[in-house]
Design an enzyme around this catalytic site. Structure first.
Site, mmCIF file in Angstrom:
data_model
loop_
_atom_site.group_PDB
_atom_site.id
_atom_site.type_symbol
_atom_site.label_atom_id
_atom_site.label_comp_id
_atom_site.label_asym_id
_atom_site.label_seq_id
_atom_site.Cartn_x
_atom_site.Cartn_y
_atom_site.Cartn_z
ATOM 1 N N GLU A 1 11.505 -38.706 -13.821
ATOM 2 C CA GLU A 1 12.240 -37.763 -12.954
ATOM 3 C C GLU A 1 13.745 -37.862 -13.211
ATOM 4 O O GLU A 1 14.461 -36.862 -13.095
ATOM 5 C CB GLU A 1 11.881 -38.020 -11.486
ATOM 6 C CG GLU A 1 10.476 -37.524 -11.181
ATOM 7 C CD GLU A 1 9.745 -38.256 -10.070
ATOM 8 O OE1 GLU A 1 10.385 -38.964 -9.273
ATOM 9 O OE2 GLU A 1 8.501 -38.124 -10.010
ATOM 10 N N GLY B 1 4.028 -44.573 -6.850
ATOM 11 C CA GLY B 1 4.812 -43.692 -5.993
ATOM 12 C C GLY B 1 4.116 -43.485 -4.657
ATOM 13 O O GLY B 1 4.232 -44.297 -3.737
ATOM 14 N N GLY B 2 3.346 -42.406 -4.561
ATOM 15 C CA GLY B 2 2.740 -41.985 -3.294
ATOM 16 C C GLY B 2 2.046 -43.092 -2.507
ATOM 17 O O GLY B 2 2.301 -43.253 -1.303
ATOM 18 N N SER C 1 -0.331 -41.749 -10.331
ATOM 19 C CA SER C 1 -1.475 -41.545 -9.428
ATOM 20 C C SER C 1 -2.338 -42.798 -9.266
ATOM 21 O O SER C 1 -3.567 -42.701 -9.169
ATOM 22 C CB SER C 1 -2.314 -40.344 -9.880
ATOM 23 O OG SER C 1 -1.535 -39.155 -9.818
ATOM 24 N N HIS D 1 13.008 -43.626 -15.391
ATOM 25 C CA HIS D 1 11.910 -42.875 -14.776
ATOM 26 C C HIS D 1 11.947 -41.425 -15.261
ATOM 27 O O HIS D 1 13.019 -40.851 -15.431
ATOM 28 C CB HIS D 1 12.009 -42.924 -13.249
ATOM 29 C CG HIS D 1 10.778 -42.416 -12.591
ATOM 30 N ND1 HIS D 1 10.525 -41.077 -12.427
ATOM 31 C CD2 HIS D 1 9.690 -43.070 -12.109
ATOM 32 C CE1 HIS D 1 9.339 -40.937 -11.857
ATOM 33 N NE2 HIS D 1 8.816 -42.131 -11.653
ATOM 34 N N GLU E 1 4.178 -44.590 -17.946
ATOM 35 C CA GLU E 1 3.826 -43.570 -16.958
ATOM 36 C C GLU E 1 3.700 -42.204 -17.632
ATOM 37 O O GLU E 1 4.715 -41.535 -17.868
ATOM 38 C CB GLU E 1 4.911 -43.468 -15.882
ATOM 39 C CG GLU E 1 5.102 -44.712 -15.073
ATOM 40 C CD GLU E 1 5.749 -44.380 -13.737
ATOM 41 O OE1 GLU E 1 5.139 -44.720 -12.717
ATOM 42 O OE2 GLU E 1 6.828 -43.771 -13.705
ATOM 43 N N ASN F 1 7.682 -47.363 -5.946
ATOM 44 C CA ASN F 1 8.834 -46.482 -6.164
ATOM 45 C C ASN F 1 8.800 -45.433 -5.060
ATOM 46 O O ASN F 1 8.013 -44.499 -5.112
ATOM 47 C CB ASN F 1 8.713 -45.834 -7.549
ATOM 48 C CG ASN F 1 9.755 -44.754 -7.780
ATOM 49 O OD1 ASN F 1 10.737 -44.656 -7.041
ATOM 50 N ND2 ASN F 1 9.546 -43.943 -8.806
ATOM 51 N N TRP F 2 9.682 -45.621 -4.065
ATOM 52 C CA TRP F 2 9.626 -44.732 -2.899
ATOM 53 C C TRP F 2 10.261 -43.368 -3.170
ATOM 54 O O TRP F 2 10.154 -42.475 -2.345
ATOM 55 C CB TRP F 2 10.321 -45.399 -1.717
ATOM 56 C CG TRP F 2 9.537 -46.539 -1.133
ATOM 57 C CD1 TRP F 2 8.289 -46.963 -1.516
ATOM 58 C CD2 TRP F 2 9.942 -47.387 -0.066
ATOM 59 N NE1 TRP F 2 7.904 -48.029 -0.738
ATOM 60 C CE2 TRP F 2 8.895 -48.318 0.153
ATOM 61 C CE3 TRP F 2 11.091 -47.483 0.734
ATOM 62 C CZ2 TRP F 2 8.972 -49.293 1.136
ATOM 63 C CZ3 TRP F 2 11.160 -48.457 1.716
ATOM 64 C CH2 TRP F 2 10.114 -49.353 1.905
#
Ligand code: PGA
Length: 255
Positions: free
Chosen positions: A96, A234-235, A213, A94, A166, A9-10
């Site tokens: 966010e 993500g990261g 993470s 998600h 998540e 997930n960019w």
């Protein structure tokens, strides 16, 4: 036997040209890992060029959201019909989007239906915040999110979906959940709720990811959990070496 699935997930990272350069480097690195489904989810504006760059490779493309509406006066939104043919997957729910865009369980349920109607595979995200976690209410909270998100959706569709657990307190914080927590919630809340709603056969088919993470250094632990079929990342998905290491770890553990 569930195929492991790793989705990157960019978020709001990478321009269209950066996305193309990235996947041109990543796709050949992932080619040996044929037992794993690998997905990148770029921002909307990079989807078309990324999908074109990946044609003929096994690396798939997903979107980060979809409208619940078909078309019309919904400024800024993108419909399932617009995504169909460009992506195979779409992240829905998600945290966010729940937080910054005010998406409710009912909206997320409508979006999952819209995605399915256009032949897209939802990656349905759920998870609790720190207050819920500290109150010891994670299991009931996640189970309720899963029930609400899947309301009115038939078991055959659910068996082909991906559900990502998540915990919000673990997203982008470096404070990953332990493998024990991931296993307990992916199995005891997500898969158990699917089993209650649709029976064991559907629960055995639905793929459940852990997210929050996830890094090459902790991926092996998650992949050793029987109820964790992969990761929503993500990261670490923004770094070619890390993405490759995650997919390699999944192939090694479950491929
Ligand atoms: P993270 O993000 O891997 O950077 O924690 C996960 C996600 O938001 O899907």
């Amino acid at each position: 036997m569930r195929r492991p699935v790793i989705a990157g997930n960019w978020k709001m990272n990478k321009t269209a040209s950066e996305a193309v350069a990235f996947v041109q480097e990543l796709a050949p690195r992932l080619a040996p890992y044929t037992s794993v489904d690998s997905i990148v989810c770029p921002p909307f504006i990079a989807i078309e060029s990324t999908a074109a760059a990946l044609r003929g490779t096994s690396l798939k493309v997903g979107a980060q959201n979809v409208s619940a509406q078909e078309k019309g006066a919904y400024t800024s939104q993108v419909s399932g019909g617009m995504l169909a043919g460009l992506v195979d997957y779409v992240i829905i729910g998600h945290s966010e989007c729940r937080e910054y865009l005010g998406e409710t369980d009912a909206v997320i349920n409508a979006k999952i239906k819209a995605a399915l109607a256009h032949g897209l595979t939802p990656i349905f995200a759920c998870g609790e915040n720190l207050a819920v976690y500290e109150a010891g209410e994670t299991n009931a909270f996640v189970s309720a999110q899963v029930r609400a998100g899947l309301d009115g959706i038939d078991g055959e569709a659910v068996s082909r979906m991906i559900i990502a657990y998540e915990p919000i307190w673990a997203i982008g914080t470096g404070k990953a959940a332990t493998a024990e927590i991931a296993e307990n919630i992916c199995g005891g809340a997500v898969r158990a709720t699917v089993a209650e709603l649709y029976g064991q056969a559907v629960a055995d088919d639905v793929r459940v990811q852990y997210g929050g993470s996830v890094k090459p250094s902790n991926m092996r632990e998650y992949m050793s959990c029987p109820n964790v079929d992969g990761a929503l990342v993500g990261g670490a998905s923004l770094i070619v070496d890390d993405f490759t290491a995650l997919v390699a770890a999944a192939a090694e553990a479950k491929g």
